[in-house]
Design a protein around this motif. Sequence first.
Motif, PDB file in Angstrom:
ATOM      1  N   ILE A 168       1.095  -1.288  -0.285  1.00  0.00           N
ATOM      2  CA  ILE A 168      -0.032   0.446  -0.150  1.00  0.00           C
ATOM      3  C   ILE A 168       1.251   1.256  -0.046  1.00  0.00           C
ATOM      4  N   VAL A 169       0.853   2.100  -1.331  1.00  0.00           N
ATOM      5  CA  VAL A 169       1.999   3.151  -1.062  1.00  0.00           C
ATOM      6  C   VAL A 169       0.387   4.251  -0.711  1.00  0.00           C
ATOM      7  N   ASN A 170       1.397   5.704   0.526  1.00  0.00           N
ATOM      8  CA  ASN A 170       0.566   6.639   0.401  1.00  0.00           C
ATOM      9  C   ASN A 170       1.294   7.257  -0.239  1.00  0.00           C
ATOM     10  N   LEU A 171      -0.195   8.371  -1.226  1.00  0.00           N
ATOM     11  CA  LEU A 171       0.983   9.185  -1.893  1.00  0.00           C
ATOM     12  C   LEU A 171       1.182  10.542  -0.626  1.00  0.00           C
ATOM     13  N   LYS A 172       0.492  10.855   0.024  1.00  0.00           N
ATOM     14  CA  LYS A 172       0.481  11.718   0.308  1.00  0.00           C
ATOM     15  C   LYS A 172       0.230  11.315   2.537  1.00  0.00           C
ATOM     16  N   GLN A 173       1.453  11.412   2.697  1.00  0.00           N
ATOM     17  CA  GLN A 173       1.537  10.440   4.416  1.00  0.00           C
ATOM     18  C   GLN A 173       0.686  12.311   5.008  1.00  0.00           C
ATOM     19  N   GLY A 174       0.433  11.794   5.536  1.00  0.00           N
ATOM     20  CA  GLY A 174       0.463  12.783   6.761  1.00  0.00           C
ATOM     21  C   GLY A 174      -1.408  13.071   6.208  1.00  0.00           C
ATOM     22  N   ASP A 175      -1.381  13.593   5.091  1.00  0.00           N
ATOM     23  CA  ASP A 175      -2.954  13.835   4.274  1.00  0.00           C
ATOM     24  C   ASP A 175      -4.070  13.393   5.014  1.00  0.00           C
ATOM     25  N   GLU A 176      -5.306  12.919   6.310  1.00  0.00           N
ATOM     26  CA  GLU A 176      -5.727  12.906   7.038  1.00  0.00           C
ATOM     27  C   GLU A 176      -6.704  11.901   5.790  1.00  0.00           C
ATOM     28  N   GLU A 177      -7.187  12.236   5.100  1.00  0.00           N
ATOM     29  CA  GLU A 177      -7.993  11.494   3.774  1.00  0.00           C
ATOM     30  C   GLU A 177      -6.778  10.198   3.407  1.00  0.00           C
ATOM     31  N   ALA A 178      -6.170  10.461   3.177  1.00  0.00           N
ATOM     32  CA  ALA A 178      -4.843   9.510   2.523  1.00  0.00           C
ATOM     33  C   ALA A 178      -4.701   8.649   3.309  1.00  0.00           C
ATOM     34  N   ASP A 179      -4.095   9.312   4.713  1.00  0.00           N
ATOM     35  CA  ASP A 179      -4.141   8.207   5.733  1.00  0.00           C
ATOM     36  C   ASP A 179      -5.118   7.258   6.148  1.00  0.00           C
ATOM     37  N   ALA A 180      -5.709   7.683   6.372  1.00  0.00           N
ATOM     38  CA  ALA A 180      -7.842   7.131   6.687  1.00  0.00           C
ATOM     39  C   ALA A 180      -8.260   5.896   5.854  1.00  0.00           C
ATOM     40  N   ALA A 181      -7.828   6.523   4.666  1.00  0.00           N
ATOM     41  CA  ALA A 181      -8.054   5.364   3.487  1.00  0.00           C
ATOM     42  C   ALA A 181      -6.781   4.518   3.212  1.00  0.00           C
ATOM     43  N   CYS A 182      -5.767   4.544   3.547  1.00  0.00           N
ATOM     44  CA  CYS A 182      -4.583   3.365   4.002  1.00  0.00           C
ATOM     45  C   CYS A 182      -4.776   2.868   5.096  1.00  0.00           C
ATOM     46  N   GLU A 183      -5.752   3.087   5.951  1.00  0.00           N
ATOM     47  CA  GLU A 183      -5.272   2.744   7.244  1.00  0.00           C
ATOM     48  C   GLU A 183      -6.863   1.607   7.272  1.00  0.00           C
ATOM     49  N   ALA A 184      -8.093   1.734   6.196  1.00  0.00           N
ATOM     50  CA  ALA A 184      -9.101   1.117   6.094  1.00  0.00           C
ATOM     51  C   ALA A 184      -8.693   0.323   5.670  1.00  0.00           C
ATOM     52  N   ILE A 185      -7.850   0.609   3.935  1.00  0.00           N
ATOM     53  CA  ILE A 185      -7.661  -0.497   3.495  1.00  0.00           C
ATOM     54  C   ILE A 185      -6.605  -1.631   3.899  1.00  0.00           C
ATOM     55  N   GLU A 186      -5.599  -1.698   4.572  1.00  0.00           N
ATOM     56  CA  GLU A 186      -5.053  -1.897   5.466  1.00  0.00           C
ATOM     57  C   GLU A 186      -5.261  -3.217   6.223  1.00  0.00           C
ATOM     58  N   LYS A 187      -6.511  -2.856   7.155  1.00  0.00           N
ATOM     59  CA  LYS A 187      -7.220  -3.403   8.109  1.00  0.00           C
ATOM     60  C   LYS A 187      -8.178  -4.076   7.140  1.00  0.00           C
ATOM     61  N   SER A 188      -8.975  -3.782   6.062  1.00  0.00           N
ATOM     62  CA  SER A 188      -9.142  -4.301   5.316  1.00  0.00           C
ATOM     63  C   SER A 188      -8.632  -6.350   4.706  1.00  0.00           C
ATOM     64  N   ILE A 189      -7.980  -5.865   4.659  1.00  0.00           N
ATOM     65  CA  ILE A 189      -6.857  -6.810   3.946  1.00  0.00           C
ATOM     66  C   ILE A 189      -6.018  -8.134   5.034  1.00  0.00           C
ATOM     67  N   GLU A 190      -5.953  -7.409   6.948  1.00  0.00           N
ATOM     68  CA  GLU A 190      -5.286  -7.945   7.095  1.00  0.00           C
ATOM     69  C   GLU A 190      -7.288  -8.788   7.804  1.00  0.00           C
ATOM     70  N   ALA A 191      -7.525  -8.675   7.896  1.00  0.00           N
ATOM     71  CA  ALA A 191      -9.340  -8.911   7.721  1.00  0.00           C
ATOM     72  C   ALA A 191      -9.099 -10.089   7.028  1.00  0.00           C
ATOM     73  N   LEU A 192      -9.044 -10.522   5.556  1.00  0.00           N
ATOM     74  CA  LEU A 192      -9.164 -12.066   4.778  1.00  0.00           C
ATOM     75  C   LEU A 192      -7.570 -12.234   5.753  1.00  0.00           C
ATOM     76  N   GLY A 193      -6.776 -11.777   6.620  1.00  0.00           N
ATOM     77  CA  GLY A 193      -6.201 -13.062   6.453  1.00  0.00           C
ATOM     78  C   GLY A 193      -4.909 -12.769   5.902  1.00  0.00           C
ATOM     79  N   LEU A 194      -4.623 -11.976   4.833  1.00  0.00           N
ATOM     80  CA  LEU A 194      -3.427 -11.631   3.879  1.00  0.00           C
ATOM     81  C   LEU A 194      -2.854  -9.935   4.739  1.00  0.00           C
ATOM     82  N   GLU A 195      -1.472 -10.660   4.137  1.00  0.00           N
ATOM     83  CA  GLU A 195      -0.931  -9.559   5.286  1.00  0.00           C
ATOM     84  C   GLU A 195      -0.200  -8.234   3.702  1.00  0.00           C
ATOM     85  N   PRO A 196      -0.782  -7.058   4.441  1.00  0.00           N
ATOM     86  CA  PRO A 196      -0.109  -5.855   3.441  1.00  0.00           C
ATOM     87  C   PRO A 196       1.391  -5.502   3.926  1.00  0.00           C
ATOM     88  N   LEU A 197       2.257  -4.483   2.892  1.00  0.00           N
ATOM     89  CA  LEU A 197       2.759  -4.015   3.641  1.00  0.00           C
ATOM     90  C   LEU A 197       2.536  -2.334   3.333  1.00  0.00           C
TER      91      LEU A 197
END
Lengths: 450, 450
Positions: free
Chosen positions: A351-380
């Motif tokens: 998962i690449v965040n193009l604008k780290q520190g941007d509130e919306e981008a950070d939140a979207a990345c974290e949500a994607i990260e959580k969803s992928i982990e919930a599948l039993g998969l590992e995101p970086l």
Amino acid sequence: MRLSRYFLPVLKETPSEAQIVSHRYMLRAGMIKQSSAGIYSWLPLGFKVLRKLENIVHEEQVRAGHVPMLMPTLQSADLWRESGRYDDYGEEMLRITDRHGRDMLYGPTNEEMITDVFRSNVSSYKDLPLTLYHIQWKFRDEVRPRFGVMRGREFLMKDGYTFDLTKDDALHAYNRHLVSYLRTYERMGLQAIPMRADGGPIGGDYTHEFLVLAETGESEVFYDSAVTDLKFGDRDIDFDDKAQCQGILEEFTSKYARTDETHDEALFNAVPEERRRTARGIEVGQIFYFGTKYSEAMGATVQGPDGKPVPVEMGSHGIGVSRLLGAIIEASHDDKGIIWPEGVTPFHVGIVNLKQGDEEADAACEAIEKSIEALGLEPLYDDRKERAGGKFATMDLIGLPWRITVGPRGLKNGVVELTSRRTGESEELSPEAAVQKIAEIYANHRVSGL
Amino acid sequence: MRLSRYFLPVLKETPSEAQIVSHRYMLRAGMIKQSSAGIYSWLPLGFKVLRKLENIVHEEQVRAGHVPMLMPTLQSADLWRESGRYDDYGEEMLRITDRHGRDMLYGPTNEEMITDVFRSNVSSYKDLPLTLYHIQWKFRDEVRPRFGVMRGREFLMKDGYTFDLTKDDALHAYNRHLVSYLRTYERMGLQAIPMRADGGPIGGDYTHEFLVLAETGESEVFYDSAVTDLKFGDRDIDFDDKAQCQGILEEFTSKYARTDETHDEALFNAVPEERRRTARGIEVGQIFYFGTKYSEAMGATVQGPDGKPVPVEMGSHGIGVSRLLGAIIEASHDDKGIIWPEGVTPFHVGIVNLKQGDEEADAACEAIEKSIEALGLEPLYDDRKERAGGKFATMDLIGLPWRITVGPRGLKNGVVELTSRRTGESEELSPEAAVQKIAEIYANHRVSGL
């Protein structure tokens, strides 16, 4: 995993000592660090792949009915004196003397030790057939270690040993190994072609090497191009079915495929000219039936059905687990870095965040990260404050097969970008659809993790 | 797993060389075989438990945010010359010379090697904190190896290394390890009490050993009985929360608990008399903060926030994985054999067929076997044509915590017998109810398998 909390020391420069691409990329991607000649530390990313390969080998061996155990790395020289190999083995054997002056060695292979385990515990034909295997570190004191983990001195290997009452049973064990190896390599995204090998001092037809085609292979190979069309696929195997296993052996070994050691020009010329191929290959495994060589030398007999002692029929079957990392990279990379097959990738998606520190981008990345982990998969998740170019270069180098790119501009339109490392193609999708696609991609590529 | 296809060489006789109960039972239950003094092969049943312990350690370390990697078994002597320990270490270090005459050694621990990995790859305080760990075979050339895997020469150990900018951060890393170790041991069914240890040449208060109470322990221990009432339980831990981790350290270490090495008679006498206990304990882990000892000797510095180089603050933290098998058995057995805690048992339930060959009994056993496998659990089905007494004795010896006994008489009434290995109590249930009960028992004891 957040990259800011991981240990991924990627290198910008190409290390001068690395002659082949897999060695270069393993160093640059922070997968290994040489600690002395031919001996490596497996840094976190390298260890993660190594452990996956190990787990795939375990899963496929257990599926074939083979029983896992673990023999130690150090062995007593006395066992090797019984088989006569202590003196024969030469300088590749690392010989050690302990504090009491006893001769030991760092095991390069385990025929003697497993024969000792067998003879101490099995006395009747009723306990056969039996296949014991382990995955353990071994050592060969190569005079000139090179090519990174491809020809290291300390290396991880699966070696399995079969014990049978009759030659017919032993050849079924041989076939069972061939079948399980075909499955194993294919799960790793590799095409490993069984080629008739040299029986060495014992001779006989009952040994095959598995070779992965790659320009940097150490062996010259000659084959009928029809062998590369064979796929193991998703077959339903009954590993007790002798005819089924024999059929698969015939299917995968009847076409011409040999290394320079066993090459037969006349047989090769019988292959239609348009299908004759010459290439280079990396050996990633070998199966071997050797009959009663060790059981006779070391007194491993069982009581047969008629009450008389019979030396057991044996075979040994190996997969070079640590060298597989090198082989996979040799077979799957481009000029930007590694391209991991889905079955062995250390992380399933970057998962690449193009604008780290941007509130919306950070939140979207974290949500994607959580969803992928919930599948039993590992995101970086690359959550560092770096330029996008640097983040992309790192992801390309370490070779995760899929990348989700998240930025404020896309999010305004409700989309993120899903990119294939192999093709470079991207598509814009909602975050939910991107996660769904990742779930589908990996539905058939599950390996138990650590 | 069918016992007829497994390799479980149980012994009827007690081997004369085994002085303590765990060693006796591991040999009798076919878990290990000595290959030379202090060096063992892990037979299938032993390997299965070892791998489970390894997986539990991995799961809990990753949960705490620590990063797995793998260092090799052999090390270059030069690294140890840098720290000054090559000459200090004495005869327990197994020294090796390779074919080119280079001095090597079989690593007894990895402070030097990890410090080298760190200094080669980390240069800024921004990359801290960092905890790297591995689980790897190590060697100590004990003058008199004994007690089976409890004091072997080749042994499996988890060792983790922490790198921090400040002492405050390093002590948080110390606390984090204490917390993760408490969880780890409790999942294994062990109560391991942190006891203040001897800081050795470095001194200081920042080292604790974890001891399991057992009659055969090598250390004499003195403690306030209130410590054995402490349970870690199912707490929700934020491993980044310094106050929470510090609170747990205080909760678990403020009561008096020391080994003979650090015992303080005056402090002990301040414990109310009715709570003073003296016993013996087995050391199963140790945590250690040692500051800049290795980073200064080996030049492992980072650039601090002010741009100036700072030697990193370090600690090392170990769990003796292979010795844990012995410790668990010492703490959990009876005169019939081992009693595995549910969290580490090699198979979750044994199935005993009282009349192998009886059509109904065979079918009922196979159905139970399938139902348990469908739960993701592993049954061991004793399908041999043996007397019931022999089958029960084997199940008791190898210590599976639950047994389902199936016979024609019970099946006529629609019941099988579910027996607890620990209490010996049995109840009659329908096969479905027995399987359901097994599912409930193991709902909270999941470890990833191979």
